[in-house]
Design a protein around this motif. Structure first.
Motif, PDB file in Angstrom:
ATOM      1  N   PHE A 150      -8.866  18.293  18.905  1.00 31.19           N
ATOM      2  CA  PHE A 150      -8.662  17.944  17.509  1.00 31.19           C
ATOM      3  C   PHE A 150      -8.790  19.152  16.585  1.00 31.19           C
ATOM      4  N   ASP A 151      -9.722  20.062  16.857  1.00 29.23           N
ATOM      5  CA  ASP A 151      -9.933  21.253  16.031  1.00 29.23           C
ATOM      6  C   ASP A 151      -9.880  20.887  14.544  1.00 29.23           C
ATOM      7  N   ASP A 152      -9.130  21.620  13.792  1.00 22.77           N
ATOM      8  CA  ASP A 152      -9.018  21.348  12.363  1.00 22.77           C
ATOM      9  C   ASP A 152      -7.783  20.501  12.081  1.00 22.77           C
ATOM     10  N   HIS A 153      -7.786  19.296  12.628  1.00 21.05           N
ATOM     11  CA  HIS A 153      -6.670  18.387  12.413  1.00 21.05           C
ATOM     12  C   HIS A 153      -7.154  17.069  11.847  1.00 21.05           C
ATOM     13  N   ALA A 154      -6.243  16.353  11.293  1.00 23.63           N
ATOM     14  CA  ALA A 154      -6.501  14.986  10.864  1.00 23.63           C
ATOM     15  C   ALA A 154      -6.116  14.044  11.993  1.00 23.63           C
ATOM     16  N   ILE A 155      -6.876  12.986  12.106  1.00 21.13           N
ATOM     17  CA  ILE A 155      -6.545  11.916  13.034  1.00 21.13           C
ATOM     18  C   ILE A 155      -6.391  10.653  12.187  1.00 21.13           C
ATOM     19  N   GLY A 156      -5.285   9.992  12.365  1.00 22.01           N
ATOM     20  CA  GLY A 156      -5.008   8.833  11.536  1.00 22.01           C
ATOM     21  C   GLY A 156      -4.839   7.568  12.345  1.00 22.01           C
ATOM     22  N   TRP A 157      -5.143   6.458  11.684  1.00 20.18           N
ATOM     23  CA  TRP A 157      -4.851   5.140  12.240  1.00 20.18           C
ATOM     24  C   TRP A 157      -3.758   4.496  11.398  1.00 20.18           C
ATOM     25  N   PHE A 158      -2.793   3.941  12.086  1.00 22.11           N
ATOM     26  CA  PHE A 158      -1.674   3.270  11.453  1.00 22.11           C
ATOM     27  C   PHE A 158      -1.529   1.889  12.074  1.00 22.11           C
ATOM     28  N   ARG A 159      -0.804   1.029  11.398  1.00 22.70           N
ATOM     29  CA  ARG A 159      -0.525  -0.276  11.983  1.00 22.70           C
ATOM     30  C   ARG A 159       0.869  -0.719  11.574  1.00 22.70           C
ATOM     31  N   GLN A 160       1.442  -1.567  12.420  1.00 24.47           N
ATOM     32  CA  GLN A 160       2.771  -2.093  12.124  1.00 24.47           C
ATOM     33  C   GLN A 160       2.819  -3.552  12.532  1.00 24.47           C
ATOM     34  N   ALA A 161       3.048  -4.399  11.553  1.00 29.49           N
ATOM     35  CA  ALA A 161       3.199  -5.826  11.802  1.00 29.49           C
ATOM     36  C   ALA A 161       4.675  -6.136  12.014  1.00 29.49           C
ATOM     37  N   PRO A 162       4.978  -7.222  12.690  1.00 27.63           N
ATOM     38  CA  PRO A 162       6.381  -7.571  12.930  1.00 27.63           C
ATOM     39  C   PRO A 162       7.170  -7.665  11.635  1.00 27.63           C
ATOM     40  N   GLY A 163       8.317  -6.991  11.616  1.00 30.91           N
ATOM     41  CA  GLY A 163       9.181  -7.040  10.454  1.00 30.91           C
ATOM     42  C   GLY A 163       8.727  -6.192   9.283  1.00 30.91           C
ATOM     43  N   LYS A 164       7.653  -5.420   9.471  1.00 31.38           N
ATOM     44  CA  LYS A 164       7.138  -4.599   8.379  1.00 31.38           C
ATOM     45  C   LYS A 164       7.149  -3.135   8.765  1.00 31.38           C
ATOM     46  N   GLU A 165       7.067  -2.272   7.759  1.00 28.02           N
ATOM     47  CA  GLU A 165       7.017  -0.843   8.011  1.00 28.02           C
ATOM     48  C   GLU A 165       5.629  -0.437   8.511  1.00 28.02           C
ATOM     49  N   ARG A 166       5.604   0.699   9.207  1.00 30.14           N
ATOM     50  CA  ARG A 166       4.329   1.232   9.655  1.00 30.14           C
ATOM     51  C   ARG A 166       3.498   1.630   8.440  1.00 30.14           C
ATOM     52  N   GLU A 167       2.237   1.259   8.467  1.00 33.19           N
ATOM     53  CA  GLU A 167       1.335   1.485   7.341  1.00 33.19           C
ATOM     54  C   GLU A 167       0.179   2.378   7.773  1.00 33.19           C
ATOM     55  N   GLY A 168      -0.063   3.437   7.038  1.00 37.45           N
ATOM     56  CA  GLY A 168      -1.235   4.259   7.281  1.00 37.45           C
ATOM     57  C   GLY A 168      -2.449   3.595   6.681  1.00 37.45           C
ATOM     58  N   ILE A 169      -3.524   3.456   7.447  1.00 34.84           N
ATOM     59  CA  ILE A 169      -4.679   2.734   6.933  1.00 34.84           C
ATOM     60  C   ILE A 169      -5.937   3.584   6.845  1.00 34.84           C
ATOM     61  N   SER A 170      -6.065   4.621   7.660  1.00 33.63           N
ATOM     62  CA  SER A 170      -7.266   5.436   7.595  1.00 33.63           C
ATOM     63  C   SER A 170      -7.036   6.751   8.309  1.00 33.63           C
ATOM     64  N   CYS A 171      -7.783   7.765   7.887  1.00 31.76           N
ATOM     65  CA  CYS A 171      -7.690   9.059   8.549  1.00 31.76           C
ATOM     66  C   CYS A 171      -9.017   9.786   8.416  1.00 31.76           C
TER      67      CYS A 171
END
Length: 129
Positions: free
Chosen positions: A29-50
């Motif tokens: 990981f070093d100096d990187h961001a790690i993100g969590w995303f989610r995608q519900a059926p029929g919806k766009e991918r959503e970033g929720i936390s990093c």
């Protein structure tokens, strides 16, 4: 080869909790961001936390703020997402991603999918009413 593997998804009743894990191999990981995303059926991918791997800075989408908590164990190359007070609208496939610059995790930039280079395959979270 970089691999991100998510785990911890499942079926839970509304109001319940789950903890997702994301473990990386072939990448530190070093100096990187790690993100969590989610995608519900029929919806766009959503970033929720990093989270920033270097200083632990975090950012949350309004839809999960106060209910979800992101954390990391850099020694294990693993990031967690503790999800409490789950709602049926949280039902989605949840993905982790990395490769974004660590500083991105301090702002909404960390929730932009195009900032990330590497993605896991996702884990299903289903919240029943």
């Amino acid at each position: 080869e970089v691999q991100l593997v998510e785990s911890g998804g499942g079926l839970v009743q509304a109001g319940g909790s789950l903890r997702l894990s994301c473990t990386a191999s072939g990448f530190t990981f070093d100096d990187h961001a790690i993100g969590w995303f989610r995608q519900a059926p029929g919806k766009e991918r959503e970033g929720i936390s990093c989270i920033s791997s270097s200083d632990g800075g975090t950012y949350y989408a309004g839809s999960v703020k106060g209910r979800f908590t992101i954390s990391s164990d850099i020694a294990l190359n693993t990031v967690y997402l503790q999800m409490n007070s789950l709602k049926p609208e949280d039902t989605a496939v949840y993905y982790c991603a990395t490769g974004a610059k660590g500083a991105a995790a301090h702002t909404r930039v960390g929730l932009w999918a195009h900032e990330y280079d590497y993605w896991g395959q996702g884990t299903q979270v289903t919240v029943s009413s």
